[in-house]
Design a protein around this motif. Structure first.
Motif, PDB file in Angstrom:
ATOM      1  N   PHE A  52       0.840  -1.198   0.000  1.00  0.00           N
ATOM      2  CA  PHE A  52       0.000   0.000   0.000  1.00  0.00           C
ATOM      3  C   PHE A  52       0.875   1.248   0.000  1.00  0.00           C
ATOM      4  CE2 PHE A  52      -2.700  -3.338   1.400  1.00  0.00           C
ATOM      5  CZ  PHE A  52      -3.946  -3.028   0.881  1.00  0.00           C
ATOM      6  N   PRO A  53       0.387   2.334  -0.602  1.00  0.00           N
ATOM      7  CA  PRO A  53       1.199   3.549  -0.714  1.00  0.00           C
ATOM      8  C   PRO A  53       1.166   4.447   0.524  1.00  0.00           C
ATOM      9  CG  PRO A  53      -0.887   3.895  -1.804  1.00  0.00           C
ATOM     10  CD  PRO A  53      -0.880   2.450  -1.332  1.00  0.00           C
ATOM     11  N   ASP A  54       0.418   4.059   1.525  1.00  0.00           N
ATOM     12  CA  ASP A  54       0.253   4.864   2.739  1.00  0.00           C
ATOM     13  C   ASP A  54       1.512   4.787   3.598  1.00  0.00           C
ATOM     14  OD1 ASP A  54      -2.898   5.153   2.506  1.00  0.00           O
ATOM     15  OD2 ASP A  54      -2.383   3.055   2.158  1.00  0.00           O
ATOM     16  N   THR A  55       1.905   5.921   4.169  1.00  0.00           N
ATOM     17  CA  THR A  55       3.144   5.968   4.942  1.00  0.00           C
ATOM     18  C   THR A  55       2.982   6.821   6.197  1.00  0.00           C
ATOM     19  OG1 THR A  55       4.354   5.872   2.849  1.00  0.00           O
ATOM     20  CG2 THR A  55       5.606   6.465   4.792  1.00  0.00           C
ATOM     21  N   TRP A  56       3.512   6.299   7.300  1.00  0.00           N
ATOM     22  CA  TRP A  56       3.605   7.066   8.546  1.00  0.00           C
ATOM     23  C   TRP A  56       5.060   7.459   8.736  1.00  0.00           C
ATOM     24  CZ3 TRP A  56       0.620   2.688   8.147  1.00  0.00           C
ATOM     25  CH2 TRP A  56      -0.724   2.794   8.511  1.00  0.00           C
ATOM     26  N   PHE A  57       5.288   8.697   9.178  1.00  0.00           N
ATOM     27  CA  PHE A  57       6.621   9.169   9.533  1.00  0.00           C
ATOM     28  C   PHE A  57       6.577   9.518  11.014  1.00  0.00           C
ATOM     29  CE2 PHE A  57       6.229   9.908   5.032  1.00  0.00           C
ATOM     30  CZ  PHE A  57       7.452   9.501   4.545  1.00  0.00           C
ATOM     31  N   TYR A  70       2.834  12.469  14.775  1.00  0.00           N
ATOM     32  CA  TYR A  70       3.453  11.894  13.591  1.00  0.00           C
ATOM     33  C   TYR A  70       2.751  12.384  12.324  1.00  0.00           C
ATOM     34  CZ  TYR A  70      -0.451   8.585  13.952  1.00  0.00           C
ATOM     35  OH  TYR A  70      -1.691   8.023  14.041  1.00  0.00           O
ATOM     36  N   THR A  71       3.359  12.093  11.184  1.00  0.00           N
ATOM     37  CA  THR A  71       2.815  12.493   9.891  1.00  0.00           C
ATOM     38  C   THR A  71       2.351  11.259   9.136  1.00  0.00           C
ATOM     39  OG1 THR A  71       4.318  14.384   9.770  1.00  0.00           O
ATOM     40  CG2 THR A  71       3.385  13.619   7.695  1.00  0.00           C
ATOM     41  N   PHE A  72       1.183  11.352   8.527  1.00  0.00           N
ATOM     42  CA  PHE A  72       0.661  10.290   7.674  1.00  0.00           C
ATOM     43  C   PHE A  72       0.499  10.862   6.275  1.00  0.00           C
ATOM     44  CE2 PHE A  72      -2.890   8.177   5.536  1.00  0.00           C
ATOM     45  CZ  PHE A  72      -2.496   6.856   5.605  1.00  0.00           C
ATOM     46  N   ILE A  73       0.999  10.140   5.268  1.00  0.00           N
ATOM     47  CA  ILE A  73       0.893  10.592   3.884  1.00  0.00           C
ATOM     48  C   ILE A  73       0.337   9.447   3.041  1.00  0.00           C
ATOM     49  CG2 ILE A  73       2.183  11.354   1.847  1.00  0.00           C
ATOM     50  CD1 ILE A  73       4.206  12.632   3.749  1.00  0.00           C
ATOM     51  N   SER A  74      -0.624   9.779   2.193  1.00  0.00           N
ATOM     52  CA  SER A  74      -1.187   8.803   1.270  1.00  0.00           C
ATOM     53  C   SER A  74      -1.627   9.524   0.003  1.00  0.00           C
ATOM     54  CB  SER A  74      -2.392   8.095   1.888  1.00  0.00           C
ATOM     55  OG  SER A  74      -2.940   7.169   0.968  1.00  0.00           O
ATOM     56  N   LEU A  85      -8.665  -1.926   0.113  1.00  0.00           N
ATOM     57  CA  LEU A  85      -8.473  -2.421   1.476  1.00  0.00           C
ATOM     58  C   LEU A  85      -9.209  -3.727   1.760  1.00  0.00           C
ATOM     59  CD1 LEU A  85      -8.966   0.994   3.310  1.00  0.00           C
ATOM     60  CD2 LEU A  85      -6.826  -0.036   2.502  1.00  0.00           C
ATOM     61  N   LYS A  86      -9.930  -4.263   0.790  1.00  0.00           N
ATOM     62  CA  LYS A  86     -10.820  -5.394   1.057  1.00  0.00           C
ATOM     63  C   LYS A  86     -10.101  -6.668   1.503  1.00  0.00           C
ATOM     64  CE  LYS A  86     -11.016  -6.669  -3.777  1.00  0.00           C
ATOM     65  NZ  LYS A  86     -11.779  -6.650  -4.976  1.00  0.00           N
ATOM     66  N   ASN A  87      -8.826  -6.807   1.199  1.00  0.00           N
ATOM     67  CA  ASN A  87      -8.097  -8.010   1.587  1.00  0.00           C
ATOM     68  C   ASN A  87      -7.289  -7.847   2.877  1.00  0.00           C
ATOM     69  OD1 ASN A  87      -9.020  -9.552  -0.608  1.00  0.00           O
ATOM     70  ND2 ASN A  87      -7.475  -8.606  -1.934  1.00  0.00           N
ATOM     71  N   ALA A  93      -7.590  -2.082   7.956  1.00  0.00           N
ATOM     72  CA  ALA A  93      -8.380  -1.306   6.995  1.00  0.00           C
ATOM     73  C   ALA A  93      -9.008  -0.101   7.683  1.00  0.00           C
ATOM     74  CB  ALA A  93      -9.458  -2.191   6.366  1.00  0.00           C
ATOM     75  N   ASP A  94      -9.520  -0.297   8.902  1.00  0.00           N
ATOM     76  CA  ASP A  94     -10.131   0.810   9.650  1.00  0.00           C
ATOM     77  C   ASP A  94      -9.129   1.917   9.935  1.00  0.00           C
ATOM     78  OD1 ASP A  94     -12.518  -0.599   9.657  1.00  0.00           O
ATOM     79  OD2 ASP A  94     -12.342  -1.246  11.757  1.00  0.00           O
ATOM     80  N   VAL A  95      -7.918   1.537  10.298  1.00  0.00           N
ATOM     81  CA  VAL A  95      -6.874   2.521  10.581  1.00  0.00           C
ATOM     82  C   VAL A  95      -6.536   3.316   9.314  1.00  0.00           C
ATOM     83  CG1 VAL A  95      -4.417   2.785  11.139  1.00  0.00           C
ATOM     84  CG2 VAL A  95      -5.881   1.342  12.564  1.00  0.00           C
ATOM     85  N   LEU A  96      -6.370   2.619   8.196  1.00  0.00           N
ATOM     86  CA  LEU A  96      -6.050   3.320   6.950  1.00  0.00           C
ATOM     87  C   LEU A  96      -7.188   4.243   6.527  1.00  0.00           C
ATOM     88  CD1 LEU A  96      -4.199   0.561   4.887  1.00  0.00           C
ATOM     89  CD2 LEU A  96      -3.225   2.599   5.951  1.00  0.00           C
ATOM     90  N   VAL A  97      -8.418   3.793   6.678  1.00  0.00           N
ATOM     91  CA  VAL A  97      -9.562   4.652   6.342  1.00  0.00           C
ATOM     92  C   VAL A  97      -9.554   5.898   7.223  1.00  0.00           C
ATOM     93  CG1 VAL A  97     -12.082   4.834   6.475  1.00  0.00           C
ATOM     94  CG2 VAL A  97     -11.034   2.832   5.399  1.00  0.00           C
ATOM     95  N   ALA A  98      -9.366   5.703   8.516  1.00  0.00           N
ATOM     96  CA  ALA A  98      -9.357   6.846   9.443  1.00  0.00           C
ATOM     97  C   ALA A  98      -8.225   7.818   9.115  1.00  0.00           C
ATOM     98  CB  ALA A  98      -9.232   6.352  10.886  1.00  0.00           C
ATOM     99  N   GLU A  99      -7.036   7.289   8.847  1.00  0.00           N
ATOM    100  CA  GLU A  99      -5.894   8.160   8.519  1.00  0.00           C
ATOM    101  C   GLU A  99      -6.123   8.888   7.201  1.00  0.00           C
ATOM    102  OE1 GLU A  99      -3.679   9.061  10.490  1.00  0.00           O
ATOM    103  OE2 GLU A  99      -2.555   7.461  11.430  1.00  0.00           O
ATOM    104  N   ARG A 100      -6.647   8.182   6.211  1.00  0.00           N
ATOM    105  CA  ARG A 100      -6.900   8.805   4.912  1.00  0.00           C
ATOM    106  C   ARG A 100      -7.967   9.900   5.032  1.00  0.00           C
ATOM    107  NH1 ARG A 100      -7.189   3.472   0.963  1.00  0.00           N
ATOM    108  NH2 ARG A 100      -4.947   2.994   0.983  1.00  0.00           N
ATOM    109  N   ASN A 101      -8.937   9.679   5.875  1.00  0.00           N
ATOM    110  CA  ASN A 101     -10.004  10.670   6.061  1.00  0.00           C
ATOM    111  C   ASN A 101      -9.564  11.866   6.894  1.00  0.00           C
ATOM    112  OD1 ASN A 101     -12.043   9.498   4.552  1.00  0.00           O
ATOM    113  ND2 ASN A 101     -12.693   8.187   6.224  1.00  0.00           N
TER     114      ASN A 101
END
Length: 103
Positions: A52-57, A70-74, A85-87, A93-101
């Motif tokens: 996945f292309p999502d990254t935490w710094f 921290y910084t989250f970039i997507s 995120l279906k797999n 998946a919930d964490v990525l959705v929350a961070e992306r939102n």
């Protein structure tokens, strides 16, 4: 406490798992992409989810403490859907959705 780059990566991953209340059972879904010393007393650690292309710094200080801001970039925004995120396990998946939102 003298931290190595590897130690800083592990500390950052532990911090992220604790911050999002993610069970140790899901640790292997995360990768330490990079950990580099910046200045004399702290590291910048880059974490991701494999494939996945999502990254935490996360900044990790030589004391072993992490900066909670921290910084989250997507490149994917929450509005773009969640089909990628279906797999993933639900919690990740919930964490990525929350961070992306939140960006």
């Amino acid at each position: 406490m003298l931290l190595t780059s590897t130690d800083a990566g592990k500390v950052a991953l532990e911090f992220l798992l604790a911050d999002w209340n993610i069970s140790e059972d899901y640790r292997d879904w995360f990768t330490i992409v990079n950990s580099r010393l910046t200045g004399e007393c702290w590291y910048i650690v880059e974490l991701g989810v494999e494939g996945f292309p999502d990254t935490w710094f996360i900044q990790v200080y030589d004391t072993g403490a992490c900066d909670p801001n921290y910084t989250f970039i997507s490149p994917i925004s929450g509005a773009e859907g969640y089909m990628d995120l279906k797999n993933l396990p639900g919690i990740i998946a919930d964490v990525l959705v929350a961070e992306r939102n939140s960006r």
